[in-house]
Design a protein around this motif. Structure first.
Motif, PDB file in Angstrom:
ATOM      1  N   PRO A 130      69.621  43.504  15.163  1.00 27.97           N
ATOM      2  CA  PRO A 130      68.987  42.319  15.754  1.00 27.97           C
ATOM      3  C   PRO A 130      67.462  42.327  15.670  1.00 27.97           C
ATOM      4  CG  PRO A 130      70.720  43.166  17.187  1.00 27.97           C
ATOM      5  CD  PRO A 130      70.504  44.193  16.114  1.00 27.97           C
ATOM      6  N   ASP A 131      66.840  43.481  15.883  1.00 21.72           N
ATOM      7  CA  ASP A 131      65.379  43.522  15.865  1.00 21.72           C
ATOM      8  C   ASP A 131      64.828  43.265  14.468  1.00 21.72           C
ATOM      9  OD1 ASP A 131      65.148  43.958  18.574  1.00 21.72           O
ATOM     10  OD2 ASP A 131      65.217  46.134  18.384  1.00 21.72           O
ATOM     11  N   ALA A 132      65.464  43.846  13.456  1.00 19.43           N
ATOM     12  CA  ALA A 132      65.051  43.571  12.078  1.00 19.43           C
ATOM     13  C   ALA A 132      65.307  42.107  11.744  1.00 19.43           C
ATOM     14  CB  ALA A 132      65.799  44.473  11.102  1.00 19.43           C
ATOM     15  N   GLY A 133      66.412  41.563  12.262  1.00 21.08           N
ATOM     16  CA  GLY A 133      66.722  40.156  12.045  1.00 21.08           C
ATOM     17  C   GLY A 133      65.672  39.255  12.657  1.00 21.08           C
ATOM     18  N   ARG A 134      65.180  39.631  13.825  1.00 20.99           N
ATOM     19  CA  ARG A 134      64.150  38.839  14.484  1.00 20.99           C
ATOM     20  C   ARG A 134      62.865  38.831  13.654  1.00 20.99           C
ATOM     21  NH1 ARG A 134      61.023  40.242  20.044  1.00 20.99           N
ATOM     22  NH2 ARG A 134      60.367  41.968  18.714  1.00 20.99           N
ATOM     23  N   LYS A 135      62.519  39.989  13.097  1.00 27.81           N
ATOM     24  CA  LYS A 135      61.327  40.063  12.258  1.00 27.81           C
ATOM     25  C   LYS A 135      61.487  39.196  11.005  1.00 27.81           C
ATOM     26  CE  LYS A 135      60.009  44.721  13.780  1.00 27.81           C
ATOM     27  NZ  LYS A 135      59.861  46.150  13.365  1.00 27.81           N
ATOM     28  N   SER A 136      62.706  39.206  10.452  1.00 26.01           N
ATOM     29  CA  SER A 136      62.967  38.388   9.273  1.00 26.01           C
ATOM     30  C   SER A 136      62.844  36.910   9.600  1.00 26.01           C
ATOM     31  CB  SER A 136      64.366  38.683   8.708  1.00 26.01           C
ATOM     32  OG  SER A 136      64.446  39.992   8.194  1.00 26.01           O
ATOM     33  N   ALA A 187      57.217  27.944  17.856  1.00 25.41           N
ATOM     34  CA  ALA A 187      58.444  28.738  17.964  1.00 25.41           C
ATOM     35  C   ALA A 187      58.203  30.160  17.469  1.00 25.41           C
ATOM     36  CB  ALA A 187      59.556  28.075  17.161  1.00 25.41           C
ATOM     37  N   LYS A 188      57.461  30.305  16.383  1.00 23.60           N
ATOM     38  CA  LYS A 188      57.159  31.632  15.844  1.00 23.60           C
ATOM     39  C   LYS A 188      56.296  32.431  16.811  1.00 23.60           C
ATOM     40  CE  LYS A 188      55.199  33.984  11.792  1.00 23.60           C
ATOM     41  NZ  LYS A 188      54.575  35.051  12.590  1.00 23.60           N
ATOM     42  N   THR A 189      55.324  31.773  17.431  1.00 24.72           N
ATOM     43  CA  THR A 189      54.443  32.457  18.376  1.00 24.72           C
ATOM     44  C   THR A 189      55.242  33.010  19.559  1.00 24.72           C
ATOM     45  OG1 THR A 189      52.558  31.051  17.788  1.00 24.72           O
ATOM     46  CG2 THR A 189      52.470  32.170  19.925  1.00 24.72           C
ATOM     47  N   LYS A 190      56.162  32.223  20.081  1.00 22.26           N
ATOM     48  CA  LYS A 190      56.999  32.672  21.201  1.00 22.26           C
ATOM     49  C   LYS A 190      57.906  33.822  20.776  1.00 22.26           C
ATOM     50  CE  LYS A 190      57.113  28.283  23.730  1.00 22.26           C
ATOM     51  NZ  LYS A 190      57.975  27.189  24.246  1.00 22.26           N
ATOM     52  N   LEU A 191      58.444  33.707  19.569  1.00 23.67           N
ATOM     53  CA  LEU A 191      59.338  34.752  19.075  1.00 23.67           C
ATOM     54  C   LEU A 191      58.587  36.062  18.902  1.00 23.67           C
ATOM     55  CD1 LEU A 191      62.159  35.449  18.042  1.00 23.67           C
ATOM     56  CD2 LEU A 191      61.441  34.693  15.779  1.00 23.67           C
ATOM     57  N   ASP A 192      57.384  35.997  18.348  1.00 26.79           N
ATOM     58  CA  ASP A 192      56.598  37.212  18.118  1.00 26.79           C
ATOM     59  C   ASP A 192      56.178  37.878  19.432  1.00 26.79           C
ATOM     60  OD1 ASP A 192      56.811  36.784  15.417  1.00 26.79           O
ATOM     61  OD2 ASP A 192      54.815  35.895  15.184  1.00 26.79           O
ATOM     62  N   ALA A 193      56.028  37.071  20.478  1.00 28.03           N
ATOM     63  CA  ALA A 193      55.585  37.613  21.766  1.00 28.03           C
ATOM     64  C   ALA A 193      56.744  38.161  22.599  1.00 28.03           C
ATOM     65  CB  ALA A 193      54.858  36.531  22.563  1.00 28.03           C
ATOM     66  N   ALA A 194      57.970  37.902  22.195  1.00 28.51           N
ATOM     67  CA  ALA A 194      59.134  38.316  22.975  1.00 28.51           C
ATOM     68  C   ALA A 194      59.383  39.813  22.856  1.00 28.51           C
ATOM     69  CB  ALA A 194      60.368  37.544  22.517  1.00 28.51           C
ATOM     70  N   ALA A 195      60.000  40.365  23.871  1.00 25.62           N
ATOM     71  CA  ALA A 195      60.339  41.784  23.865  1.00 25.62           C
ATOM     72  C   ALA A 195      61.511  42.030  22.915  1.00 25.62           C
ATOM     73  CB  ALA A 195      60.720  42.229  25.281  1.00 25.62           C
ATOM     74  N   PRO A 196      61.588  43.228  22.313  1.00 21.38           N
ATOM     75  CA  PRO A 196      62.716  43.562  21.443  1.00 21.38           C
ATOM     76  C   PRO A 196      64.039  43.382  22.185  1.00 21.38           C
ATOM     77  CG  PRO A 196      60.992  45.201  21.230  1.00 21.38           C
ATOM     78  CD  PRO A 196      60.603  44.314  22.386  1.00 21.38           C
ATOM     79  N   GLY A 197      65.015  42.814  21.507  1.00 20.80           N
ATOM     80  CA  GLY A 197      66.318  42.602  22.114  1.00 20.80           C
ATOM     81  C   GLY A 197      66.424  41.360  22.963  1.00 20.80           C
ATOM     82  N   ASP A 198      65.363  40.572  23.029  1.00 18.34           N
ATOM     83  CA  ASP A 198      65.376  39.347  23.834  1.00 18.34           C
ATOM     84  C   ASP A 198      66.106  38.256  23.067  1.00 18.34           C
ATOM     85  OD1 ASP A 198      64.914  37.080  25.313  1.00 18.34           O
ATOM     86  OD2 ASP A 198      62.784  37.459  25.641  1.00 18.34           O
ATOM     87  N   GLN A 199      67.404  38.117  23.324  1.00 16.76           N
ATOM     88  CA  GLN A 199      68.223  37.144  22.604  1.00 16.76           C
ATOM     89  C   GLN A 199      67.838  35.711  22.955  1.00 16.76           C
ATOM     90  OE1 GLN A 199      70.190  38.431  20.343  1.00 16.76           O
ATOM     91  NE2 GLN A 199      70.854  36.445  19.538  1.00 16.76           N
ATOM     92  N   GLN A 200      67.374  35.503  24.188  1.00 14.08           N
ATOM     93  CA  GLN A 200      66.974  34.156  24.595  1.00 14.08           C
ATOM     94  C   GLN A 200      65.780  33.681  23.776  1.00 14.08           C
ATOM     95  OE1 GLN A 200      68.623  32.128  26.773  1.00 14.08           O
ATOM     96  NE2 GLN A 200      67.196  30.580  25.983  1.00 14.08           N
ATOM     97  N   LEU A 258      65.240  34.346  20.664  1.00  6.66           N
ATOM     98  CA  LEU A 258      65.787  33.875  19.398  1.00  6.66           C
ATOM     99  C   LEU A 258      66.378  32.483  19.545  1.00  6.66           C
ATOM    100  CD1 LEU A 258      67.569  37.055  17.974  1.00  6.66           C
ATOM    101  CD2 LEU A 258      65.641  35.860  16.962  1.00  6.66           C
ATOM    102  N   THR A 259      67.097  32.283  20.653  1.00  3.32           N
ATOM    103  CA  THR A 259      67.702  30.975  20.902  1.00  3.32           C
ATOM    104  C   THR A 259      66.638  29.898  21.048  1.00  3.32           C
ATOM    105  OG1 THR A 259      69.579  32.037  22.014  1.00  3.32           O
ATOM    106  CG2 THR A 259      69.225  29.683  22.440  1.00  3.32           C
ATOM    107  N   ASP A 260      65.583  30.207  21.791  1.00  2.91           N
ATOM    108  CA  ASP A 260      64.488  29.244  21.976  1.00  2.91           C
ATOM    109  C   ASP A 260      63.779  28.952  20.657  1.00  2.91           C
ATOM    110  OD1 ASP A 260      65.098  29.226  24.651  1.00  2.91           O
ATOM    111  OD2 ASP A 260      63.469  30.558  25.241  1.00  2.91           O
ATOM    112  N   ALA A 261      63.625  29.985  19.835  1.00  3.38           N
ATOM    113  CA  ALA A 261      62.972  29.796  18.544  1.00  3.38           C
ATOM    114  C   ALA A 261      63.799  28.879  17.651  1.00  3.38           C
ATOM    115  CB  ALA A 261      62.753  31.146  17.859  1.00  3.38           C
ATOM    116  N   MET A 262      65.124  29.022  17.720  1.00  2.98           N
ATOM    117  CA  MET A 262      65.997  28.152  16.941  1.00  2.98           C
ATOM    118  C   MET A 262      65.872  26.714  17.404  1.00  2.98           C
ATOM    119  SD  MET A 262      67.372  29.543  14.451  1.00  2.98           S
ATOM    120  CE  MET A 262      68.048  27.927  14.152  1.00  2.98           C
TER     121      MET A 262
END
Length: 214
Positions: free
Chosen positions: A97-103, A154-167, A169-173
């Motif tokens: 998931p963490d690598a996926g978030r970076k991608s 959306a990218k800014t929020k995703l980059d600021a999120a803690a690792p493993g924060d699934q929410q 990812l959902t918000d970024a989508m």
């Protein structure tokens, strides 16, 4: 660019769902014996940068129909990167998931650059030889600019999120889907040029328009 961003959003939604499932399986999996890896190394974080990024063609400043239309299409050539981003989204490893978030973050960066680049290049075009050209240009700017800002946020929020924060990812989508709804209003970026016979005829002859379609 017919519904390209919507297709990317749909692909990333699927990847996100698989990533969530993969993350759960990873947490529940038994530890690997000492000295052994529980999974093969993942290269999913690098998939988003594997292909060259298309960029807008700098405008020539032409004001004749043929030259202006060629510049108009050249300003849109970087949008091909959005289609490439959709292809990259299928390369993510759902087990990490963490690598996926970076991608996903890297893909968002590509999408933002493509939309923002188009806005900037369109804004540099000379005055069109027909009012239909300026109207078409402004319509694209009015759609792509807010879409780009949605993706950037959306990218800014995703980059600021803690690792493993699934929410996160959902918000970024959700941000990407909102951007897709905006860009979906542009079914064919060349359609409005058809209101001018001179600009419509120039489309067929403009080299930069060969790869631009609805």
């Amino acid at each position: 660019m017919r519904r390209s961003l919507s297709l990317v959003a749909a692909g990333l939604t699927l990847s996100l769902a698989l990533t969530a499932c993969g993350g759960d399986e990873k947490k529940d999996a038994a530890p690997a014996p000492s000295g052994q890896s529980s999974s093969a190394p993942s290269d999913s974080g690098s998939s988003a940068t594997s292909a060259p990024v298309p960029t807008p063609v700098p405008p020539s400043g032409a004001t004749d129909p043929a030259g202006w239309v060629n510049d108009y299409c050249g300003a849109l050539s970087g949008l091909k990167a959005i289609e490439n981003a959709g292809q990259d989204s299928g390369n993510m490893d759902p087990s990490d998931p963490d690598a996926g978030r970076k991608s996903i973050s890297a893909l968002y960066g590509k999408i933002y650059d493509a939309l923002n680049g188009a806005v900037g290049s369109l804004g540099k075009l000379a005055k069109a030889p027909d009012a239909a050209g300026d109207a078409a240009k402004q319509k694209l700017i009015d759609a792509y600019k807010p879409a780009a800002e949605k993706v950037k946020a959306a990218k800014t929020k995703l980059d600021a999120a803690a690792p493993g924060d699934q929410q996160a990812l959902t918000d970024a989508m959700a941000g990407l889907q909102t951007a897709a709804e905006i860009t979906d209003s542009i079914v064919d970026p060349l359609k409005d040029l058809q209101a001018s016979p001179a600009l419509a005829a120039a489309i067929e002859k403009a080299p930069n328009c060969k790869n631009i379609s609805g």
